[in-house]
Design a protein around this motif. Structure first.
Motif, PDB file in Angstrom:
ATOM      1  N   SER A 142      -3.260 -19.402   2.275  1.00  0.00           N
ATOM      2  CA  SER A 142      -4.454 -19.803   1.524  1.00  0.00           C
ATOM      3  C   SER A 142      -5.485 -20.454   2.436  1.00  0.00           C
ATOM      4  O   SER A 142      -6.690 -20.269   2.248  1.00  0.00           O
ATOM      5  CB  SER A 142      -4.074 -20.766   0.389  1.00  0.00           C
ATOM      6  N   THR A 143      -5.017 -21.211   3.417  1.00  0.00           N
ATOM      7  CA  THR A 143      -5.942 -21.840   4.361  1.00  0.00           C
ATOM      8  C   THR A 143      -6.682 -20.762   5.150  1.00  0.00           C
ATOM      9  O   THR A 143      -7.910 -20.820   5.302  1.00  0.00           O
ATOM     10  CB  THR A 143      -5.153 -22.746   5.333  1.00  0.00           C
ATOM     11  N   LEU A 144      -5.931 -19.800   5.647  1.00  0.00           N
ATOM     12  CA  LEU A 144      -6.555 -18.684   6.370  1.00  0.00           C
ATOM     13  C   LEU A 144      -7.549 -17.944   5.488  1.00  0.00           C
ATOM     14  O   LEU A 144      -8.655 -17.605   5.906  1.00  0.00           O
ATOM     15  CB  LEU A 144      -5.481 -17.697   6.820  1.00  0.00           C
ATOM     16  N   GLY A 292      -9.446 -19.899  16.328  1.00  0.00           N
ATOM     17  CA  GLY A 292      -8.803 -18.845  17.106  1.00  0.00           C
ATOM     18  C   GLY A 292      -8.274 -17.737  16.216  1.00  0.00           C
ATOM     19  O   GLY A 292      -8.453 -16.549  16.500  1.00  0.00           O
ATOM     20  N   VAL A 293      -7.635 -18.121  15.130  1.00  0.00           N
ATOM     21  CA  VAL A 293      -7.028 -17.105  14.279  1.00  0.00           C
ATOM     22  C   VAL A 293      -8.096 -16.330  13.495  1.00  0.00           C
ATOM     23  O   VAL A 293      -7.959 -15.127  13.269  1.00  0.00           O
ATOM     24  CB  VAL A 293      -5.968 -17.733  13.346  1.00  0.00           C
ATOM     25  N   VAL A 294      -9.172 -17.009  13.147  1.00  0.00           N
ATOM     26  CA  VAL A 294     -10.256 -16.297  12.450  1.00  0.00           C
ATOM     27  C   VAL A 294     -10.861 -15.250  13.378  1.00  0.00           C
ATOM     28  O   VAL A 294     -11.119 -14.115  12.974  1.00  0.00           O
ATOM     29  CB  VAL A 294     -11.319 -17.305  11.951  1.00  0.00           C
ATOM     30  N   ASP A 295     -11.034 -15.607  14.655  1.00  0.00           N
ATOM     31  CA  ASP A 295     -11.554 -14.629  15.625  1.00  0.00           C
ATOM     32  C   ASP A 295     -10.611 -13.439  15.755  1.00  0.00           C
ATOM     33  O   ASP A 295     -11.046 -12.286  15.807  1.00  0.00           O
ATOM     34  CB  ASP A 295     -11.741 -15.286  17.001  1.00  0.00           C
ATOM     35  N   ALA A 296      -9.307 -13.724  15.812  1.00  0.00           N
ATOM     36  CA  ALA A 296      -8.328 -12.643  15.993  1.00  0.00           C
ATOM     37  C   ALA A 296      -8.344 -11.693  14.798  1.00  0.00           C
ATOM     38  O   ALA A 296      -8.348 -10.465  14.969  1.00  0.00           O
ATOM     39  CB  ALA A 296      -6.938 -13.234  16.176  1.00  0.00           C
ATOM     40  N   LEU A 297      -8.388 -12.246  13.602  1.00  0.00           N
ATOM     41  CA  LEU A 297      -8.376 -11.391  12.408  1.00  0.00           C
ATOM     42  C   LEU A 297      -9.730 -10.711  12.216  1.00  0.00           C
ATOM     43  O   LEU A 297      -9.799  -9.577  11.734  1.00  0.00           O
ATOM     44  CB  LEU A 297      -7.976 -12.197  11.169  1.00  0.00           C
ATOM     45  N   ASP A 298     -10.794 -11.402  12.602  1.00  0.00           N
ATOM     46  CA  ASP A 298     -12.111 -10.767  12.570  1.00  0.00           C
ATOM     47  C   ASP A 298     -12.128  -9.546  13.478  1.00  0.00           C
ATOM     48  O   ASP A 298     -12.779  -8.542  13.181  1.00  0.00           O
ATOM     49  CB  ASP A 298     -13.186 -11.756  13.042  1.00  0.00           C
ATOM     50  N   GLY A 299     -11.393  -9.653  14.594  1.00  0.00           N
ATOM     51  CA  GLY A 299     -11.297  -8.522  15.520  1.00  0.00           C
ATOM     52  C   GLY A 299     -10.718  -7.302  14.860  1.00  0.00           C
ATOM     53  O   GLY A 299     -11.151  -6.179  15.115  1.00  0.00           O
ATOM     54  N   LEU A 300      -9.732  -7.501  13.984  1.00  0.00           N
ATOM     55  CA  LEU A 300      -9.170  -6.367  13.245  1.00  0.00           C
ATOM     56  C   LEU A 300     -10.247  -5.721  12.381  1.00  0.00           C
ATOM     57  O   LEU A 300     -10.407  -4.507  12.353  1.00  0.00           O
ATOM     58  CB  LEU A 300      -8.015  -6.821  12.353  1.00  0.00           C
ATOM     59  N   GLY A 301     -10.966  -6.574  11.646  1.00  0.00           N
ATOM     60  CA  GLY A 301     -11.985  -6.076  10.725  1.00  0.00           C
ATOM     61  C   GLY A 301     -13.106  -5.358  11.450  1.00  0.00           C
ATOM     62  O   GLY A 301     -13.707  -4.428  10.920  1.00  0.00           O
ATOM     63  N   ALA A 302     -13.361  -5.797  12.690  1.00  0.00           N
ATOM     64  CA  ALA A 302     -14.445  -5.178  13.447  1.00  0.00           C
ATOM     65  C   ALA A 302     -13.966  -4.026  14.310  1.00  0.00           C
ATOM     66  O   ALA A 302     -14.720  -3.433  15.063  1.00  0.00           O
ATOM     67  CB  ALA A 302     -15.113  -6.238  14.329  1.00  0.00           C
ATOM     68  N   GLY A 303     -12.659  -3.736  14.232  1.00  0.00           N
ATOM     69  CA  GLY A 303     -12.106  -2.625  15.016  1.00  0.00           C
ATOM     70  C   GLY A 303     -11.793  -3.013  16.442  1.00  0.00           C
ATOM     71  O   GLY A 303     -11.476  -2.168  17.278  1.00  0.00           O
ATOM     72  N   ARG A 304     -11.897  -4.319  16.798  1.00  0.00           N
ATOM     73  CA  ARG A 304     -11.555  -4.758  18.150  1.00  0.00           C
ATOM     74  C   ARG A 304     -10.076  -5.092  18.203  1.00  0.00           C
ATOM     75  O   ARG A 304      -9.513  -5.625  17.254  1.00  0.00           O
ATOM     76  CB  ARG A 304     -12.341  -6.030  18.521  1.00  0.00           C
TER      77      ARG A 304
END
Lengths: 308, 97
Positions: A142-144, A292-304
């Motif tokens: 939920s925090t994520l 850090g984790v938001v960047d990592a998961l954002d990378g998935l969404g952006a195809g990185r």
């Protein structure tokens, strides 16, 4: 018409009369009474963007937040969550009426909703593709979820993935996001624009507060999404962010373990998990730092690729 | 240790549903509602018993035939453990004489 179109006085009259009916994701929910503690103002604030039902519209879940009839009520005011003619829980202190309501709604869904395949998971969406954060309570999902919906992801649900048994699409169930203990202040500082309800101390889960679901997510509650990523998060104090691929077969076991009705649905449950695993890239996620984790998961969404 | 002459098989009334991803398999036993994670060798053994009843010795021979030479050193022990495991999980059963 949405709940926020009613003045608090109009809302109060409905609540204490025929009940307030809301469309919450794919469900109609009607709530009555709710005169305990901070229930009414909190409900009015957190569900302000939700579509109102007319008084004669049927509801799947008919809930009364009522004063119990036992003798304890004479020395401490309590509240009971009643679904139709059943009282599934012992009474709570009246001050905890609102958290009881949210937990009660969760119970209604995982006990009664089998028209969907249901997984214990937060779900967010970007570009029509859904990311599932599937884990038992206390894993930080939920925090994520609360953090990511302030970084461009759409909230589908912070608690349940409602998966269409026919085609695997995920139906939104946007509701207030429940946060506990340190996650409350963490999200308040991560996203100062978040709109938080009151903090309820001393629940059996510690301090609990609810973040209002973004209005856009509520307005788009009819837009389903295709699952694309299945992530199993684990919070570990001091852990470096690590997003690691997990094999499809192991992801199958984890997803079925996190489902509420896999065993009830039998062969259909097996087919649903199989399709979900086919549709998704699957990862284990260890994290402690929210940025850090938001960047990592954002990378998935952006195809990185930020996979380790 | 299983008797090498006992015939084993998947009961004809047992419906198993399979999914495979690479060398990993998931099998769902419809009757018990149990889901099992199998490696390639376990899946091979279970599929063998789905098609026929066989003894431990016959099973070992079948597995030996499919394993490249030089990789079959511990095969006897591995197959014996697999047989016990599949029996314990209720996926195979002795055939009544």
């Amino acid at each position: 018409m949405i709940l926020g179109d009613l003045t608090f006085e109009e809302f109060w009259l409905r609540l204490s009369g025929p009940g307030v009916g809301l469309r919450i994701g794919p469900f109609n929910v009607r709530v009555q009474d709710g005169q305990q503690g901070l229930f009414a103002p909190t409900f009015h604030f957190l569900y302000s963007d939700f579509p109102l039902l007319s008084d004669d519209e049927p509801a799947e879940f008919r809930i009364r937040m009522r004063d119990p009839t036992g003798v304890r009520r004479w020395w401490r005011r309590q509240v009971q969550f009643r679904l139709d003619d059943t009282d599934p829980f012992y009474p709570f202190p009246a001050s905890l009426a609102y958290p009881l309501f949210e937990w009660g709604i969760n119970w209604c869904i995982y006990e009664h909703v089998h028209e969907f395949f249901v997984i214990h998971s937060a779900v967010i969406e970007k570009g029509g593709r859904a990311l599932l954060l599937s884990a038992p309570p206390g894993s930080g999902k939920s925090t994520l979820c609360a953090a990511l919906i302030h970084r461009g992801w759409r909230l589908l649900s912070d608690e349940f993935a409602l998966i269409d048994k026919a085609d695997g699409r995920i139906f939104p169930l946007p509701r207030p996001v429940g946060l506990k203990e340190k996650s409350i202040s963490l999200i308040q500082s991560f996203a100062p624009e978040s709109r938080m309800g009151p903090t309820f101390a001393d629940t059996n889960k510690g301090a609990v507060a609810h973040m209002r679901a973004p209005g856009d997510a509520v307005a788009r509650a009819g837009e389903s999404a295709l699952p694309a990523w299945l992530v199993f998060p684990t919070y570990g104090a001091g852990a470096a962010t690590a997003l690691s691929p997990v094999t499809k077969a192991l992801a199958f076991i984890a997803a079925s373990d996190n489902s509420f009705n896999y065993k009830i649905l039998g062969e259909t449950g097996f087919e649903c998990v199989s399709r979900l695993i086919d549709q998704c890239e699957c990862f284990d996620l260890r994290f402690s730092d929210l940025n850090g984790v938001v960047d990592a998961l954002d990378g998935l969404g952006a195809g990185r690729s930020s996979v380790q | 240790m299983p008797d090498n002459k006992i015939l084993w098989r998947v009961s004809p009334s047992t419906k198993l549903m399979w999914r495979r991803w690479g060398d990993e398999f998931i099998v769902y036993n419809v009757a018990s509602g149990q889901t099992h994670y199998l490696n390639a060798l376990a899946a091979q053994v279970l599929q063998y018993f789905q098609g026929q009843a066989a003894t431990f010795d016959e099973l070992v021979q079948d597995v030996r035939d499919s394993v490249p030479e030089g990789e079959d050193a511990c095969i006897l022990e591995r197959v014996r453990e697999l047989l016990k495991g599949l029996d314990y999980l209720g996926l195979i059963a002795p055939v009544n004489p």
